[in-house]
Structure formats: structure tokens, C-alpha cells
Enzyme design. Structure first.
Site, PDB file in Angstrom:
ATOM      1  N   GLN A 175      57.953   7.840  67.071  1.00 29.88           N
ATOM      2  CA  GLN A 175      58.618   8.115  68.348  1.00 29.88           C
ATOM      3  C   GLN A 175      58.277   9.570  68.675  1.00 29.88           C
ATOM      4  OE1 GLN A 175      60.194   6.628  70.870  1.00 29.88           O
ATOM      5  NE2 GLN A 175      60.329   8.660  71.771  1.00 29.88           N
ATOM      6  N   GLN A 177      58.156  11.199  71.939  1.00 25.00           N
ATOM      7  CA  GLN A 177      58.892  11.913  72.975  1.00 25.00           C
ATOM      8  C   GLN A 177      60.199  12.451  72.382  1.00 25.00           C
ATOM      9  OE1 GLN A 177      60.145   9.587  76.372  1.00 25.00           O
ATOM     10  NE2 GLN A 177      60.196  11.344  77.736  1.00 25.00           N
ATOM     11  N   GLY A 304      66.132   2.218  73.737  1.00 26.29           N
ATOM     12  CA  GLY A 304      65.993   0.883  74.299  1.00 26.29           C
ATOM     13  C   GLY A 304      64.507   0.566  74.402  1.00 26.29           C
ATOM     14  N   GLY A 305      63.783   1.498  74.985  1.00 22.00           N
ATOM     15  CA  GLY A 305      62.346   1.311  75.111  1.00 22.00           C
ATOM     16  C   GLY A 305      61.638   2.647  75.180  1.00 22.00           C
ATOM     17  N   MET A 306      60.344   2.609  74.884  1.00 27.85           N
ATOM     18  CA  MET A 306      59.524   3.810  74.996  1.00 27.85           C
ATOM     19  C   MET A 306      58.200   3.401  75.612  1.00 27.85           C
ATOM     20  SD  MET A 306      59.164   7.045  74.565  1.00 27.85           S
ATOM     21  CE  MET A 306      57.680   7.781  75.237  1.00 27.85           C
ATOM     22  N   GLU A 307      57.847   4.114  76.681  1.00 29.44           N
ATOM     23  CA  GLU A 307      56.740   3.713  77.544  1.00 29.44           C
ATOM     24  C   GLU A 307      55.358   4.077  77.001  1.00 29.44           C
ATOM     25  OE1 GLU A 307      59.063   6.037  78.046  1.00 29.44           O
ATOM     26  OE2 GLU A 307      58.371   7.725  79.223  1.00 29.44           O
ATOM     27  N   ASN A 308      55.109   3.842  75.719  1.00 30.52           N
ATOM     28  CA  ASN A 308      53.797   4.193  75.192  1.00 30.52           C
ATOM     29  C   ASN A 308      52.727   3.430  75.978  1.00 30.52           C
ATOM     30  OD1 ASN A 308      54.880   5.910  73.149  1.00 30.52           O
ATOM     31  ND2 ASN A 308      55.556   4.061  72.096  1.00 30.52           N
ATOM     32  N   HIS A 331      61.666  -1.171  83.497  1.00 25.55           N
ATOM     33  CA  HIS A 331      61.751   0.286  83.406  1.00 25.55           C
ATOM     34  C   HIS A 331      60.517   0.864  82.696  1.00 25.55           C
ATOM     35  CE1 HIS A 331      63.945   4.165  82.895  1.00 25.55           C
ATOM     36  NE2 HIS A 331      63.175   4.238  81.814  1.00 25.55           N
ATOM     37  N   GLU A 332      60.233   0.334  81.510  1.00 22.88           N
ATOM     38  CA  GLU A 332      59.107   0.903  80.745  1.00 22.88           C
ATOM     39  C   GLU A 332      57.781   0.647  81.459  1.00 22.88           C
ATOM     40  OE1 GLU A 332      60.188   2.931  78.755  1.00 22.88           O
ATOM     41  OE2 GLU A 332      62.177   2.120  78.384  1.00 22.88           O
ATOM     42  N   HIS A 335      57.191   3.149  84.180  1.00 23.29           N
ATOM     43  CA  HIS A 335      56.690   4.433  83.672  1.00 23.29           C
ATOM     44  C   HIS A 335      55.151   4.494  83.696  1.00 23.29           C
ATOM     45  CE1 HIS A 335      59.984   6.949  82.382  1.00 23.29           C
ATOM     46  NE2 HIS A 335      60.520   6.033  81.609  1.00 23.29           N
ATOM     47  N   GLU A 354      62.136  10.118  84.722  1.00 21.23           N
ATOM     48  CA  GLU A 354      63.167   9.083  84.562  1.00 21.23           C
ATOM     49  C   GLU A 354      63.845   8.663  85.872  1.00 21.23           C
ATOM     50  OE1 GLU A 354      63.253   7.339  82.019  1.00 21.23           O
ATOM     51  OE2 GLU A 354      62.244   8.594  80.540  1.00 21.23           O
ATOM     52  N   ASP A 411      65.898  17.491  73.583  1.00 20.45           N
ATOM     53  CA  ASP A 411      66.672  16.263  73.415  1.00 20.45           C
ATOM     54  C   ASP A 411      68.149  16.464  73.787  1.00 20.45           C
ATOM     55  OD1 ASP A 411      66.331  13.560  72.560  1.00 20.45           O
ATOM     56  OD2 ASP A 411      67.684  14.024  70.906  1.00 20.45           O
ATOM     57  N   TYR A 419      68.291  10.240  84.961  1.00 20.46           N
ATOM     58  CA  TYR A 419      68.066   8.835  85.293  1.00 20.46           C
ATOM     59  C   TYR A 419      68.776   8.446  86.585  1.00 20.46           C
ATOM     60  CZ  TYR A 419      66.345   8.087  80.499  1.00 20.46           C
ATOM     61  OH  TYR A 419      65.620   8.136  79.349  1.00 20.46           O
ATOM     62  N   ARG A 592      70.031   1.921  67.731  1.00 15.15           N
ATOM     63  CA  ARG A 592      69.828   2.386  69.109  1.00 15.15           C
ATOM     64  C   ARG A 592      70.914   3.406  69.471  1.00 15.15           C
ATOM     65  NH1 ARG A 592      69.513  -1.691  74.286  1.00 15.15           N
ATOM     66  NH2 ARG A 592      69.139  -0.092  75.875  1.00 15.15           N
ATOM     67  N   LYS A 594      71.962   4.914  72.072  1.00 12.93           N
ATOM     68  CA  LYS A 594      72.856   4.667  73.199  1.00 12.93           C
ATOM     69  C   LYS A 594      74.088   3.848  72.777  1.00 12.93           C
ATOM     70  CE  LYS A 594      72.723   1.181  76.458  1.00 12.93           C
ATOM     71  NZ  LYS A 594      72.341   0.359  77.565  1.00 12.93           N
TER      72      LYS A 594
HETATM   73  N1  BES Z   1      61.176   7.577  77.820  1.00  9.32           N
HETATM   74  C1  BES Z   1      62.451   7.041  77.644  1.00  9.32           C
HETATM   75  C2  BES Z   1      62.989   7.233  76.259  1.00  9.32           C
HETATM   76  C3  BES Z   1      63.123   8.686  75.838  1.00  9.32           C
HETATM   77  C4  BES Z   1      63.671   9.611  76.685  1.00  9.32           C
HETATM   78  C5  BES Z   1      62.692   9.072  74.596  1.00  9.32           C
HETATM   79  C6  BES Z   1      63.779  10.936  76.279  1.00  9.32           C
HETATM   80  C7  BES Z   1      62.805  10.382  74.197  1.00  9.32           C
HETATM   81  C8  BES Z   1      63.342  11.319  75.044  1.00  9.32           C
HETATM   82  C9  BES Z   1      62.497   5.557  78.005  1.00  9.32           C
HETATM   83  O1  BES Z   1      61.695   5.230  79.080  1.00  9.32           O
HETATM   84  C10 BES Z   1      63.896   5.225  78.412  1.00  9.32           C
HETATM   85  O2  BES Z   1      64.340   5.761  79.383  1.00  9.32           O
HETATM   86  N2  BES Z   1      64.542   4.337  77.693  1.00  9.32           N
HETATM   87  C11 BES Z   1      65.897   3.902  77.985  1.00  9.32           C
HETATM   88  C12 BES Z   1      65.884   2.535  78.596  1.00  9.32           C
HETATM   89  C13 BES Z   1      66.026   2.447  80.051  1.00  9.32           C
HETATM   90  C14 BES Z   1      66.167   1.016  80.502  1.00  9.32           C
HETATM   91  C15 BES Z   1      67.000   3.338  80.712  1.00  9.32           C
HETATM   92  C16 BES Z   1      66.650   3.796  76.687  1.00  9.32           C
HETATM   93  O3  BES Z   1      66.028   3.872  75.641  1.00  9.32           O
HETATM   94  O4  BES Z   1      67.850   3.624  76.720  1.00  9.32           O
HETATM   95 ZN    ZN Z   2      62.511   5.922  80.903  1.00  6.23          ZN
END
Ligand code: BES
Ligand code: ZN
Length: 647
Positions: A175, A177, A304-308, A331-332, A335, A354, A411, A419, A592, A594
């Protein structure tokens, strides 16, 4: 190798030259300065970006291409190999600076001939790591860095078979980012610096390796994989995953990867991906990354996801069995335009990644699932935003869209504000100018700045020029700068109405007047309605009320991670201990962040809850990625409390 004291290296952005006597240096500097001022300044002033989270000096020497050759060792928990960087020296500089964190450098050589080179270290910073300064000549074309990673590398999570879904093989994922790439790759770790790459990766022969690049779809008998990424990307999009992974195609250019036991479910859940791509392309122009695949990771994935690029990494907690949480993929995927194509220049401009992506995601959702569904997402988003602003305080600078994260771990400042406040700003602009014109504007924005980085200021200049000034009447009373440079939520932000949530509210009201849970009309509800229902519950509920709700709706044993998480929050608030064994199971298997943060925060509010939190965390912590432990350690004051804990 030189030691720290040998070289006058890097103290954040104030760096000294080592080779020349001071007088010579000042003279040279004056000449360069005069030249810049008269000839280059106008162009230069726009492009020179100061990234407080990187030691690199890209205006002097910048990387262009990476040839990576690494092997993955699950026993030692490290990556070992060589990163060869093709560089561009625009200032006839004698040094190039890379970011590193906990990397061991074996040796450095220059050019294809591999001429041994000297290098030196900067001072260690807690979250920025250390600058690696390599001494080059103005003619140097490439630098080869032989290195290995630490078992504690913050970007890497090494999972034992037990920690995976299938429990058969170990798993590794990265990971990167925001600024974690430097812990697995010496790089110029700033989102404003892009490079192409090729990689040769060796893994145990029974495992598959995937990257944010061209990918194999099948295991290779010798465990060697070659990757190519032709489009230039920033380092935070570098990604690697290794495990017992299989592939299933969804269409010619899309597919899913997952552990074998998950593959069928994942393919079913994400069947709409091809439609999502068509919707996205219709909105904002062609998809520029050739393929789009999604890899579902083991449950400890901290996001939740990472836009690699080409390969979104996703949490298995969105596999709800009813496709209700697939907007994460929208979402991803979004990106691929906002973020991967036009990239925030620094983490202070995070909202450009975001905020745009949430707006775009909801446009995709609307296209595929209709307005009523998307209104629910907007409404849940605004709830989150209000909560976040309340938590941070509406005078907190972290509630601005343009952040100031210098001197901090990015971070810490990258909250939900970027967002939802970001997305609302775009929604507001759309409402004023009309969808048709706004879509043309965004499409042009993505094509004009494709594969470039973007600062907030550059975006505002573009917005002014293309949309605000030509339509000054429409925007007469629109103070969009206060959204960006001001705190809290601007007044002109209109409430969002959701018809489906209105129906939920009516059921909540009926329940409040004494109607039994079993009598409520809930048959057609999807995850979003249930979330609104649970969020709409009164602050205090009696054990009897909790028991009745649970009895009818089986929240405690819900296999839907969003619903379960929301319910466990209520369970802690109202000390409904029947839910605690299931919550413990949830917290020890899912990583996760969140989901974790609100639950641990809530437990920490009471003495009893604190005991429960420490007891669960002790068990759960080894399953979490460093991104999650970083946050939860703070919530629990783990350094102090882990010793005191009687468990
Ligand atoms: N790029 C982000 C994840 C991220 C943000 C990683 C900042 C490290 C630092 C990814 O696109 C993201 O926003 N993921 C969200 C999901 C989304 C549906 C809001 C998540 O992981 O909750
Ligand atoms: Zn995102």
C-alpha cells in the site's frame, strides 16, 4: 558510502552543496538565479512545486523510468534487488536525491556500465524516512540502487496462510499511498513526479505476482514475472501483490483476481465493471490505461479500495452478495481519470484526487443504478461530512479543501473532508452551470492535463478561465474560494433529498411510536437504507430495544460488513454485550481502517469499553496493516496501555 556527518545533506528542504567552496557556490547561484528570473521564471514559477513530503529535488534531477528487479522472500519477509532509474539532469547537478524509509542499501552504481558510486544519507525523520543522496555527474544517465527492505517496511503486509481467506498460502501486498512507497522502493516519492516502469519479480513458484502494470492471468512454473507500465505514473501508484491468486475475465479488457475460494463470488459481485467503464468513458473521455482489473485482497487490507493503475486493490468486505457496495469499484475506476491521469501535485491538494473522484463515482452510479440510489449515496456522504466537521471542529484548518500538511504525516490530515466537501463543491458548480456545460468542462480538463500533476491554484486558474469568467452572471454570488480556503461547510450547500431515505425515516418514526420491528416495511431495503436506519436510531437504546431489533433483523450476525459495523457501534454505545463476541470476530479478521476506527474510539469512551478495546486489540493487532495500527495505536494510546493491560 559516506556517513551522515561526511556530507552536508538534506535537512528537509534546506540543502547545501558539498563539492564547491562557498564563494564559488554563491557566484554560481547568482548566475542561475538571474537566468531563471529573466528567462525561465514565468514558465518555471507555475511548474515549480514544493512537496513538503519528499526530499527529492525534481527541478534539478528527476527520474523518468524505472527498471526494477526484485525477489520476494516470505521467510525473511523482505524484497531484495535492484532499482535502476533512468534520470534527467536539468541542472548539471552532482547529486540526485531519493526518498527511502527503512531501506538497506547494498551498493549504488552509475549507468549501464555499473560504475561504483558514492552515496550518503540524510537525517532520519519519523514519517518521511531518510534522503538517499547519490553522487553523480552531469552526464550520468542512470543510477542502479541495490537494496533490500526491512521486515517492518510500512507499505508491506506479509500475511501467513492463516491470515488469508483460503488459508493455504502466504500473501504479500503493498500500500504505497500516500508516502509509503519509499519503504519498498528507493524513489522520488512525490505525486508530482511521474515515471514509466518495467519490473522483473521472482516469487515462490506456486504463487502469482501482480503489479500496477500489464499483468499475467496465470501462474508461471518458475515464479518469474515480467511487468510493463508504459504510461507514466507517480510512485504512490506503484503496487505489488503476491499470493495464491486466480483470474476470471469479465470482458475483453476487464477481469477480477481473487483467492480461489472467493473468485466466483467476486466475479458475480463485480459483473457491472464493463458497464461502469462505458459510463465513465461517455462522461469524461477515453480510458487511457488499456486494461481494468480488480484484485480482491485478504480482509486485512486497510482501505476499501486503492486505485493502483490497471489493477484496483479492493477489500473483500464489499462482497456483500447483492452488489450493493459496488460503488467502491466505480470510485476506484473513476480515479483512472481523477488522480491517476490528472494527479494532485502534493498531498495538500488531495481533494483534487478524492473530491473529483467521489463526484465522478456518483455520476457513474447514477448512470448505472439511477438517481434514487445515488441520492442515498450523496445523503450518506453529507452525514459523514457533517460528522467529520463536528469531530475536527468547524474552525479546524483540516476542514479546508486546500490542506497544509507540511511537517505532519499526510495520513493524519487526509480526512473525509477532501472526499465529500470536494464532491459537494463540484456538485454545486454543476447545479449552477448545468450538467451539459459542466461535463464538457471536466472532459476538457482531463484531456488537457492528462498525465500531468495539478495544484489547487492551477485548477482554479483553469476553472476561472473556462467556466467562471465566461459565465460570470451565473457565478455572481458564488464564493467558491471559501470552499477551498475556508473552514467548515459553506452555507450555500443545499441539503440533499433522498426519496428512499424519506421512506426509511417514516419507518423509524413508526418504530419510535411503538410499532414492533417485525411490523416495519423493510423488505426492499438495500445496504444503504439499513445504514440510514441504523444511523437514525436514537442515541440511547434500551437492552430490550436492542434485543428486539437484533431478533428481527439479525444485525449481530450480519454478513454485510457495513451493516455489521454500524450495528456494533450501536452495541458499544448501549453496551449490548450479546453482540461483542461477533464484534470481536469482526475486529480480529477485518483490517479496514474505516470500520475499525469508530468502534475502537467508541469503546475508549468508558472504562469498561476501554478494557474491551485493549483485550480485542491485543488479539487483532497482528492482523492489521501498519496503516491501521498507526491509527488505532493512537486511539488506544497503545504504547502506554499495552503494558498496563491486564490481558
Ligand atoms: N486512494 C484512496 C485510498 C487512500 C487514500 C489511501 C489516502 C491512502 C491515503 C481510495 O481511492 C479511497 O478513497 N478509498 C476509499 C473508498 C471510497 C469508496 C471512498 C476507502 O478506502 O474507504
Ligand atoms: Zn479515492
Amino acid at each position: 558510502m559516506l556517513s551522515i556527518s561526511d556530507a552536508s545533506i538534506v535537512s528537509c528542504k534546506i540543502k547545501k552543496m558539498v563539492k564547491f567552496p562557498m564563494r564559488h557556490y554563491i557566484f554560481k547561484l547568482n548566475l542561475v538565479f538571474a537566468f531563471c528570473l529573466f528567462y525561465l521564471w514565468p514558465a518555471f514559477a507555475q511548474e515549480k512545486i514544493n512537496d513538503p513530503h519528499s526530499f527529492a529535488e525534481p527541478t534539478k534531477v528527476i527520474v523518468k523510468h524505472l527498471d526494477l528487479n526484485i525477489s520476494v522472500d516470505f521467510n525473511k519477509k523482505n524484497l531484495t534487488g535492484k532499482a535502476s532509474w533512468t534520470i534527467e539532469n536539468n541542472a548539471a547537478s552532482n547529486q540526485i536525491i531519493f526518498d527511502t524509509r527503512d531501506l538497506a542499501i547494498v551498493k549504488v552504481t552509475l549507468n549501464e556500465k555499473e560504475i561504483p558510486a558514492k552515496f550518503a544519507w540524510g537525517k532520519k525523520d519519523t514519517f518521511l524516512g531518510k534522503a538517499l543522496v547519490i553522487f553523480i555527474t552531469p552526464e550520468t544517465k542512470s543510477v542502479n540502487i541495490y537494496y533490500f527492505t526491512s521486515p517492518d517496511a510500512v507499505a508491506l503486509q506479509w500475511l501467513s496462510p492463516q491470515q488469508t481467506s483460503d488459508k493455504t498460502s502466504p500473501f504479500l501486498f503493498t500500500q504505497s499511498q500516500a508516502i509509503l512507497a519509499r519503504s519498498w522502493l528507493p524513489c522520488q516519492d512525490s505525486p508530482g513526479i511521474r515515471f514509466t516502469y518495467e519490473a522483473d519479480v521472482s516469487v515462490p513458484p506456486d504463487l502469482l505476482a501482480l503489479m500496477s502494470a500489464s499483468n499475467p492471468t496465470q501462474k508461471n512454473v518458475n515464479g518469474r514475472y515480467h511487468f510493463v507500465m508504459d504510461q507514466p505514473i507517480p510512485s504512490y501508484l506503484m503496487a505489488l501483490a503476491v499470493g495464491s491468486i486466480e483470474f476470471e475475465s469479465l470482458s475483453k479488457n476487464t477481469g477480477v483476481y481473487a483467492e480461489p475460494s472467493m473468485l466466483k463470488k467476486v466475479a458475480w459481485e463485480f459483473a457491472d465493471i464493463p458497464k461502469m467503464i462505458s459510463a465513465a468513458e461517455n462522461l469524461y473521455g477515453p480510458y487511457r490505461w488499456e486494461r481494468y482489473d480488480v484484485l480482491v485482497l485478504p480482509p486485512s487490507f486497510p482501505f476499501g479500495g486503492m486505485e493502483n493503475p490497471r489493477l484496483t486493490f479492493a477489500t473483500p468486505t464489499v462482497i456483500a452478495g447483492d452488489r450493493s457496495l459496488v460503488s467502491l469499484v466505480a470510485h476506484e475506476l473513476a480515479h483512472s481519470w481523477s488522480g491517476n491521469l490528472v494527479t494532485n501535485a502534493t498531498w495538500d491538494d488531495f481533494w483534487l484526487n478524492e473530491g473529483f473522484t467521489v463526484y465522478f463515482e456518483r455520476r457513474i452510479d447514477e448512470n448505472l443504478y439511477g438517481k434514487d440510489f445515488t441520492d442515498m449515496e450523496w445523503s450518506l456522504g453529507i452525514d459523514d461530512l457533517t460528522g467529520e466537521i463536528a469531530d475536527l471542529g468547524d474552525t479546524s484548518r483540516d476542514t479546508r479543501l486546500k490542506l497544509n500538511l507540511a511537517g505532519r504525516d499526510p495520513d493524519d490530515g487526509m480526512t473525509g473532508i477532501a472526499y465529500e466537501k470536494g464532491a459537494l463543491l463540484l456538485r454545486c458548480v454543476e447545479e449552477k452551470i448545468g450538467r451539459e456545460k459542466f461535463d464538457i468542462f471536466l472532459k476538457n480538463y482531463f484531456s488537457t492535463y492528462a498525465f500531468q500533476s495539478m495544484t489547487t491554484e492551477k485548477f482554479l486558474t483553469y476553472l476561472d478561465k473556462k467556466l467562471i469568467l465566461p459565465n460570470s452572471e451565473v457565478f455572481k454570488h458564488f464564493d467558491y474560494r471559501s470552499w477551498i480556503y475556508g473552514e467548515g461547510l459553506p452555507k450555500e450547500c443545499r441539503p440533499i433529498f433522498s426519496i428512499r431515505f424519506q421512506e426509511v425515516d417514516e419507518e423509524i418514526e413508526r418504530w419510535k411510536t411503538g410499532v414492533a420491528p417485525g411490523e416495519l416495511t423493510t423488505e426492499k431495503w438495500s445496504t444503504q437504507e439499513w445504514l440510514h436506519f441504523l444511523k437514525g436510531m436514537p442515541e440511547q437504546l434500551s437492552t430490550k430495544q436492542m434485543l428486539l431489533l437484533d431478533h428481527h433483523f439479525h444485525f449481530t450476525t450480519s454478513q454485510n460488513s457495513e451493516i455489521a459495523d454500524s450495528w456494533y457501534l450501536l452495541a458499544i454505545k448501549n453496551w449490548y454485550s450479546d453482540a461483542f463476541p461477533a464484534m470481536e470476530q469482526f475486529l480480529t479478521s477485518v483490517g479496514r481502517r474505516k470500520f475499525l476506527t469508530p468502534l475502537y474510539e467508541e469503546m475508549m469512551k468508558t472504562e469498561l469499553g476501554k478494557k474491551l478495546a485493549l483485550q480485542i486489540y491485543k488479539k487483532a493487532r497482528p492482523n492489521y496493516h501498519s496503516v491501521s495500527t498507526g491509527t488505532i495505536d493512537e486511539v488506544l494510546d497503545w504504547k502506554n496501555n499495552s503494558f498496563k493491560s491486564p490481558y
